[in-house]
Design an enzyme around this catalytic site. Structure first.
Site, mmCIF file in Angstrom:
data_model
loop_
_atom_site.group_PDB
_atom_site.id
_atom_site.type_symbol
_atom_site.label_atom_id
_atom_site.label_comp_id
_atom_site.label_asym_id
_atom_site.label_seq_id
_atom_site.Cartn_x
_atom_site.Cartn_y
_atom_site.Cartn_z
ATOM 1 N N GLU A 196 -58.550 -12.353 -0.588
ATOM 2 C CA GLU A 196 -58.641 -13.722 -1.108
ATOM 3 C C GLU A 196 -58.875 -14.749 -0.002
ATOM 4 O O GLU A 196 -58.647 -15.946 -0.200
ATOM 5 C CB GLU A 196 -57.389 -14.090 -1.906
ATOM 6 C CG GLU A 196 -56.859 -13.014 -2.834
ATOM 7 C CD GLU A 196 -57.849 -12.561 -3.892
ATOM 8 O OE1 GLU A 196 -58.952 -13.121 -3.965
ATOM 9 O OE2 GLU A 196 -57.523 -11.635 -4.654
ATOM 10 N N ARG A 224 -66.808 -19.806 5.538
ATOM 11 C CA ARG A 224 -67.826 -19.689 4.498
ATOM 12 C C ARG A 224 -68.426 -21.057 4.239
ATOM 13 O O ARG A 224 -67.723 -22.008 3.878
ATOM 14 C CB ARG A 224 -67.180 -19.118 3.234
ATOM 15 C CG ARG A 224 -68.158 -18.616 2.196
ATOM 16 C CD ARG A 224 -67.453 -17.852 1.084
ATOM 17 N NE ARG A 224 -66.652 -18.692 0.227
ATOM 18 C CZ ARG A 224 -66.735 -18.731 -1.098
ATOM 19 N NH1 ARG A 224 -67.603 -17.958 -1.725
ATOM 20 N NH2 ARG A 224 -65.960 -19.497 -1.803
ATOM 21 N N GLY A 268 -77.168 -18.528 -13.568
ATOM 22 C CA GLY A 268 -77.108 -19.235 -14.838
ATOM 23 C C GLY A 268 -78.456 -19.667 -15.383
ATOM 24 O O GLY A 268 -78.529 -20.256 -16.470
ATOM 25 N N ASP A 298 -68.578 -11.985 -3.332
ATOM 26 C CA ASP A 298 -68.171 -10.679 -3.841
ATOM 27 C C ASP A 298 -69.426 -9.836 -4.042
ATOM 28 O O ASP A 298 -70.402 -10.293 -4.654
ATOM 29 C CB ASP A 298 -67.441 -10.820 -5.183
ATOM 30 C CG ASP A 298 -66.014 -11.320 -5.028
ATOM 31 O OD1 ASP A 298 -65.384 -11.025 -4.002
ATOM 32 O OD2 ASP A 298 -65.534 -12.008 -5.952
ATOM 33 N N TRP A 316 -59.456 -18.734 -0.812
ATOM 34 C CA TRP A 316 -60.749 -19.144 -1.371
ATOM 35 C C TRP A 316 -60.653 -19.324 -2.887
ATOM 36 O O TRP A 316 -61.649 -19.447 -3.567
ATOM 37 C CB TRP A 316 -61.858 -18.163 -0.984
ATOM 38 C CG TRP A 316 -61.911 -16.838 -1.682
ATOM 39 C CD1 TRP A 316 -60.900 -16.170 -2.311
ATOM 40 C CD2 TRP A 316 -63.065 -15.997 -1.809
ATOM 41 N NE1 TRP A 316 -61.345 -14.965 -2.811
ATOM 42 C CE2 TRP A 316 -62.681 -14.832 -2.512
ATOM 43 C CE3 TRP A 316 -64.395 -16.103 -1.388
ATOM 44 C CZ2 TRP A 316 -63.559 -13.790 -2.803
ATOM 45 C CZ3 TRP A 316 -65.272 -15.066 -1.669
ATOM 46 C CH2 TRP A 316 -64.853 -13.930 -2.368
ATOM 47 N N ASP A 351 -54.925 -8.783 -7.434
ATOM 48 C CA ASP A 351 -55.795 -8.779 -8.618
ATOM 49 C C ASP A 351 -55.024 -9.108 -9.885
ATOM 50 O O ASP A 351 -55.570 -9.749 -10.789
ATOM 51 C CB ASP A 351 -56.467 -7.416 -8.762
ATOM 52 C CG ASP A 351 -57.300 -7.051 -7.557
ATOM 53 O OD1 ASP A 351 -58.422 -7.549 -7.447
ATOM 54 O OD2 ASP A 351 -56.807 -6.289 -6.708
#
Length: 524
Positions: free
Chosen positions: A207, A253, A270, A346, A398, A459
């Site tokens: 994370e 990042r 999208g 990811d 994050w 998770d």
């Protein structure tokens, strides 16, 4: 030939660009199949890992090196090497081909003509899906029958990717007992060695979570670099930064570039031309629709059209390449020196969530050098001196809000309490058992630690906070908590045979991390 070298007619952009992919799924083997459980693993394996790693292999065959930094968590590596998962994955791929064949012969669905679930649309989809399934099965049988580690090892050994490691279990490190936190980091790095990799010099912390003091822990463990989200760097991600007075480098990042692809609210996937992740045709078990529009009901969505999607891919590749060039130029001008830009995602975004993602990524990795952008890994960026001044990060992640709310907020307060209690129980029991030097491994203590680590997986809190398979997540947390307590109670009450029997039984389902040795926990 290094893939980092700009080529082509475009003028060289200043600085360096790094792609980082975080490859992770929680331990689901032997814990349910459909709709949640092993199905997650096989979908991500088929739609992301097979095409992405094949793509990286193709790049390597052209002489490309340093294409990206690849994080592979020990939890996922264990599943990709697991004999049961490997057998079941082959069955899943064969079943995919059967579902495609069924779609190709559908004659009546009741759907309106022209929509994604109409018979003519499903027949076209079935033919497309059969080609996809056949290609996936061929790739699996040619490269994956001996597990995922040999596949990744080939990419690492050829220099196509830099491997990032991580803690043994994907726990939210700042909330984990410091002693167990350091243990899981040491064991996670050792797990990579056990799978035939060189010891990773960089990690992706679960994370991207951090709390003060972890930089010193990283230094003690021999970690040289790790990832933080952009806001943890106070918004300045143009250089890596040494943390807490150590030589450990934090890379940030860059959200302005990363969110161009995928953000909580927008991004390329999208677009109306791309395949809709959320729309299923339950008659054939396939995803028949393109996004069409964000407010279009599922039953009205248009059929997926691969040719239309290819046009969108080419457009978004060009847009991303220009975005990276512009960001490198702007950050270099702002800082007065060549800048670093890191985009991190990811891995499962590419293929699983975004069907066209692997092709987009392959085109981007080719187009960036041709556009004059130097592409490299985090290790290469460090070696080339993209390093700034000291950073002392505060509590961060994050996740939503860039703080800890996803893993410690009111909606998961019960899981936080559960985790603390389970870890306390596990450490107390194991410490008592290992108070005397042990010549041989203590399988009871090993399984207690193994179940405790599965309990505190980050998770479960994420799935609850995001209301995604929350019931499954809570069930898994409580199941592993029960296992920990059950074994510990038998051990503490002197019922050694019972404790050994329970530990052996639970290990049938939770057989990951065979090298886990509780004796290495270290002093209290």
């Amino acid at each position: 030939m290094s893939g980092a070298t700009p080529r082509g007619s475009a003028p060289a952009a200043p600085g360096m660009f790094c792609f980082v992919l975080h490859t992770h799924l929680p331990w689901v083997v032997n814990h349910g199949r459909w709709p949640v459980g092993e199905e997650w693993l096989y979908q991500a394996w088929a739609q992301s890992y097979l095409p992405l790693f094949a793509m990286l292999r193709r790049l390597g065959e052209t002489g490309r090196t340093n294409a990206l930094s690849l994080s592979l968590t020990p939890v996922l590596a264990a599943q990709l090497d697991d004999p049961h998962a490997l057998t079941s994955m082959r069955h899943w791929l064969a079943n995919w081909a059967l579902r495609a064949d069924e779609a190709a012969v559908v004659r009546s669905t009741g759907a309106r003509p022209g929509t994604a679930s109409s018979p003519e649309a499903l027949r076209r989809l079935g033919n497309y899906e059969r080609r996809q399934a056949d290609a996936a099965l061929a790739e699996f049988e040619s490269a994956w029958l001996h597990g995922g580690s040999p596949v990744v090892r080939g990419l690492v050994d050829s220099g196509v990717v830099e491997l990032l490691g991580g803690p043994l279990a994907h726990s939210f490190s700042p909330l984990l007992h410091p002693r167990l936190r350091e243990f899981t980091l040491r064991e996670g790095l050792a797990d990579a060695r056990a799978r035939g990799f060189a010891r990773p010099r960089g990690i992706w912390a679960p994370e991207c979570a951090f709390t003060p003091g972890m930089g010193e822990e990283y230094a003690r463990a021999g970690v040289e670099r790790f990832l933080l989200d952009g806001p943890a760097m106070h918004g300045d991600t143009s250089l890596a930064r040494p943390v807490e007075g150590t030589d450990v480098l934090a890379f940030g990042r860059d959200l302005s570039v990363t969110y161009r692809v995928w953000s909580p609210k927008s991004g390329y996937p999208g677009d109306g031309a791309y395949r809709d992740f959320h729309t299923y045709d339950h008659l054939v078990g396939l995803k028949p629709a393109r996004v069409t529009g964000h407010h279009v009901p599922e039953e009205e969505k248009a059929p997926y059209d691969p040719a239309r999607a290819q046009i969108a891919v080419r457009r978004d590749v060009a847009d991303f390449v220009q975005t990276v060039r512009d960001r490198l130029a702007a950050e270099s001008a702002r800082t007065g020196r060549p800048a670093l830009v890191v985009a991190a995602f990811d891995t499962e975004l590419f293929g699983h969530w975004w069907h066209e993602g692997p092709e987009w990524l392959e085109q981007v990795l080719t187009a960036l050098p041709e556009a004059g952008v130097r592409v490299g890994t985090l290790g290469e960026a460090a070696a080339c001196g993209f390093v700034g001044e000291r950073l002392d990060p505060e509590d961060c992640s994050w996740g939503s809000g860039k703080d800890w709310r996803v893993w410690s907020g009111p909606q998961v307060a019960d899981l936080v309490e559960l985790n603390a209690d389970v870890v306390d129980t596990a450490l107390r029991t194991v410490d008592k058992r290992l108070a005397q030097p042990q010549m041989f491994r203590d399988r009871v203590s090993d399984q207690i630690i193994r179940e405790a680590l599965l309990t505190v997986s980050s998770d479960w809190a994420f799935l609850v906070s995001k209301d995604t398979a929350a019931q499954y997540a809570r069930g898994r947390a409580h199941l592993h908590a029960h296992a920990t307590r059950e074994i510990a109670e038998a051990a503490e009450s002197g019922h050694e045979a019972r404790a050994a029997q329970l530990a052996s039984g639970w290990r049938i389902a939770d057989s990951l991390f065979g090298q886990l040795d509780a004796r290495r926990l270290g002093p209290r």
